[in-house]
Design a protein around this motif. Structure first.
Motif, PDB file in Angstrom:
ATOM      1  N   THR A 113       0.853  -1.181   0.000  1.00  0.00           N
ATOM      2  CA  THR A 113       0.000   0.000   0.000  1.00  0.00           C
ATOM      3  C   THR A 113       0.889   1.232   0.000  1.00  0.00           C
ATOM      4  N   ALA A 114       0.676   2.129  -0.940  1.00  0.00           N
ATOM      5  CA  ALA A 114       1.447   3.367  -1.028  1.00  0.00           C
ATOM      6  C   ALA A 114       0.559   4.538  -0.614  1.00  0.00           C
ATOM      7  N   VAL A 115       1.034   5.286   0.367  1.00  0.00           N
ATOM      8  CA  VAL A 115       0.315   6.469   0.836  1.00  0.00           C
ATOM      9  C   VAL A 115       1.018   7.690   0.251  1.00  0.00           C
ATOM     10  N   HIS A 116       0.317   8.427  -0.599  1.00  0.00           N
ATOM     11  CA  HIS A 116       0.940   9.591  -1.237  1.00  0.00           C
ATOM     12  C   HIS A 116      -0.131  10.617  -1.572  1.00  0.00           C
ATOM     13  N   ARG A 117       0.317  11.790  -2.014  1.00  0.00           N
ATOM     14  CA  ARG A 117      -0.614  12.895  -2.271  1.00  0.00           C
ATOM     15  C   ARG A 117      -1.177  12.885  -3.692  1.00  0.00           C
ATOM     16  N   GLY A 118      -0.604  12.090  -4.577  1.00  0.00           N
ATOM     17  CA  GLY A 118      -1.081  12.061  -5.950  1.00  0.00           C
ATOM     18  C   GLY A 118      -0.620  13.236  -6.779  1.00  0.00           C
ATOM     19  N   ARG A 119       0.541  13.788  -6.444  1.00  0.00           N
ATOM     20  CA  ARG A 119       1.021  14.989  -7.143  1.00  0.00           C
ATOM     21  C   ARG A 119       2.274  14.771  -7.973  1.00  0.00           C
ATOM     22  N   THR A 120       3.029  13.721  -7.705  1.00  0.00           N
ATOM     23  CA  THR A 120       4.360  13.645  -8.305  1.00  0.00           C
ATOM     24  C   THR A 120       4.592  12.398  -9.141  1.00  0.00           C
ATOM     25  N   GLY A 121       3.546  11.699  -9.508  1.00  0.00           N
ATOM     26  CA  GLY A 121       3.753  10.523 -10.341  1.00  0.00           C
ATOM     27  C   GLY A 121       2.756   9.435 -10.023  1.00  0.00           C
ATOM     28  N   LEU A 144      -6.386   3.395   7.469  1.00  0.00           N
ATOM     29  CA  LEU A 144      -4.952   3.137   7.452  1.00  0.00           C
ATOM     30  C   LEU A 144      -4.424   2.886   8.855  1.00  0.00           C
ATOM     31  N   ALA A 145      -4.877   3.693   9.788  1.00  0.00           N
ATOM     32  CA  ALA A 145      -4.382   3.571  11.165  1.00  0.00           C
ATOM     33  C   ALA A 145      -4.661   2.188  11.742  1.00  0.00           C
ATOM     34  N   GLY A 146      -5.757   1.566  11.314  1.00  0.00           N
ATOM     35  CA  GLY A 146      -6.093   0.252  11.847  1.00  0.00           C
ATOM     36  C   GLY A 146      -5.632  -0.904  10.986  1.00  0.00           C
ATOM     37  N   ALA A 147      -4.929  -0.607   9.898  1.00  0.00           N
ATOM     38  CA  ALA A 147      -4.526  -1.671   8.979  1.00  0.00           C
ATOM     39  C   ALA A 147      -3.399  -2.522   9.568  1.00  0.00           C
ATOM     40  N   SER A 148      -3.343  -3.773   9.132  1.00  0.00           N
ATOM     41  CA  SER A 148      -2.389  -4.724   9.715  1.00  0.00           C
ATOM     42  C   SER A 148      -1.150  -4.867   8.840  1.00  0.00           C
ATOM     43  N   PHE A 149      -0.436  -3.770   8.664  1.00  0.00           N
ATOM     44  CA  PHE A 149       0.812  -3.837   7.899  1.00  0.00           C
ATOM     45  C   PHE A 149       1.893  -4.525   8.719  1.00  0.00           C
ATOM     46  N   ASP A 150       2.760  -5.261   8.037  1.00  0.00           N
ATOM     47  CA  ASP A 150       3.896  -5.888   8.716  1.00  0.00           C
ATOM     48  C   ASP A 150       5.066  -4.923   8.860  1.00  0.00           C
TER      49      ASP A 150
END
Length: 324
Positions: free
Chosen positions: A24-32, A53-59
């Protein structure tokens, strides 16, 4: 992946996808754009993280930010995850000293967001603060400090100057090529794809600690010869020492009228002479410079607007004439 559209962060996301990870990539959608297969979430890191996102189970979390408040907010959101934080060798206070983690003196941290990095000092001080936030606030973390990152897609155009210069030689314009300093001067580069692969490895293995993310220290003469081989060129290198270059208004490192890879010595000698041994022992694998050069040349040929920093052909000819 906090980011995912920039030079390094996109390479990290792409590498993780190839290895079979859910990214999962968290970005602003401005640079690519993100690589195919990556889930993207549009968010401004100046705001609280979206609840899903805060509750997601990322490793694992990978972050490349230099904005202290953004890093602190992300650390508070995922304190119990493994982190890989990408810092910089600019955190070291003495640019003449190649001393690495635990040896080199760090700059004083800048905990405020001072805006776009206006100088290497400001950038380095903010990165120190970001490192501290990660190391003090998460369950486990690796902090990697890259030097000069190179490869296809480089937005700075620094290393790219040299394959572009070889392209002129291949086209029959400029067999004599200006080279900076002495052939024995040390320099080091790291291909963005090798750095990205190592970052993913550190996330997979839960690698921890602070490491300089650099390639082996190599004489610049060997590096430029490798660039030429990778491009299939055979220039005649015309070496000029730093004092002569400065007198002819040739500038170091990057930007207009610069000769990339050159740094004034001894003041900046440490920036390109860090010990790659610990990173190599921790799983970093680096490709030959000629392979990077070959791929950058192919990118240049397919990308007419690729950024290239440094002397123009006319400026180089002017300097070479003055040296003669």
């Amino acid at each position: 992946m906090l980011g995912g559209t920039g030079f390094l962060s996109r390479a990290v996301a792409a590498t993780a996808i190839v290895r079979g990870h859910d990214v999962t990539a968290v970005h602003r959608g401005r640079t690519g754009t993100v690589p195919d297969g990556v889930t993207q979430v549009l968010a401004d890191r100046g705001d609280p993280m979206p609840p899903d996102l805060a509750g997601a189970s990322f490793d694992a979390v990978v972050d490349v930010s230099s904005t202290p408040s953004h890093v602190r907010r992300a650390v508070a959101t995922w304190p119990d995850r493994h982190w890989v934080f990408v810092s910089t060798v600019n955190v070291y206070a003495d640019d003449s000293d190649p001393g690495g983690p635990g040896v080199g003196l760090l700059r004083e941290p800048e905990t405020d967001d001072v805006g776009p990095a206006s100088s290497p000092d400001a950038y380095g001080r903010m990165k120190v603060a970001c490192e501290q936030a990660v190391l003090d606030g998460v369950a486990s973390a690796a902090v990697v400090r890259p030097g000069l990152i190179v490869g296809p897609g480089d937005p700075t155009g620094r290393f790219t100057y040299w394959p572009a210069r070889m392209l002129r030689t291949l086209d029959g314009d400029g067999a004599d090529a200006l080279a900076p300093g002495k052939p024995s001067d040390p320099v080091q580069v790291i291909d963005v794809r090798d750095l990205a692969a190592w970052i993913v490895t550190l996330a997979e293995r839960r690698g921890a600690g602070v490491l300089d993310a650099v390639g082996p220290v190599t004489p610049i003469g060997d590096v430029l010869d490798a660039v030429a081989r990778g491009c299939g060129a055979a220039p005649r290198w015309r070496w000029a020492d730093g004092g002569r270059l400065a007198a002819l208004d040739v500038r170091p490192w990057a930007g207009d009228r610069s000769l990339p890879l050159w740094l004034p010595r001894p003041d900046y000698a440490g920036m390109v002479a860090h010990d790659a041994g610990p990173a190599l022992a921790a799983g970093l694998e680096v490709r030959p410079v000629e392979d990077t050069s070959r791929d950058v040349l192919a990118w240049l040929r397919s990308t007419p607007d690729a950024p290239v920093s440094g002397l123009t052909a006319a400026q180089e000819a002017e300097v070479l004439a003055a040296l003669r």
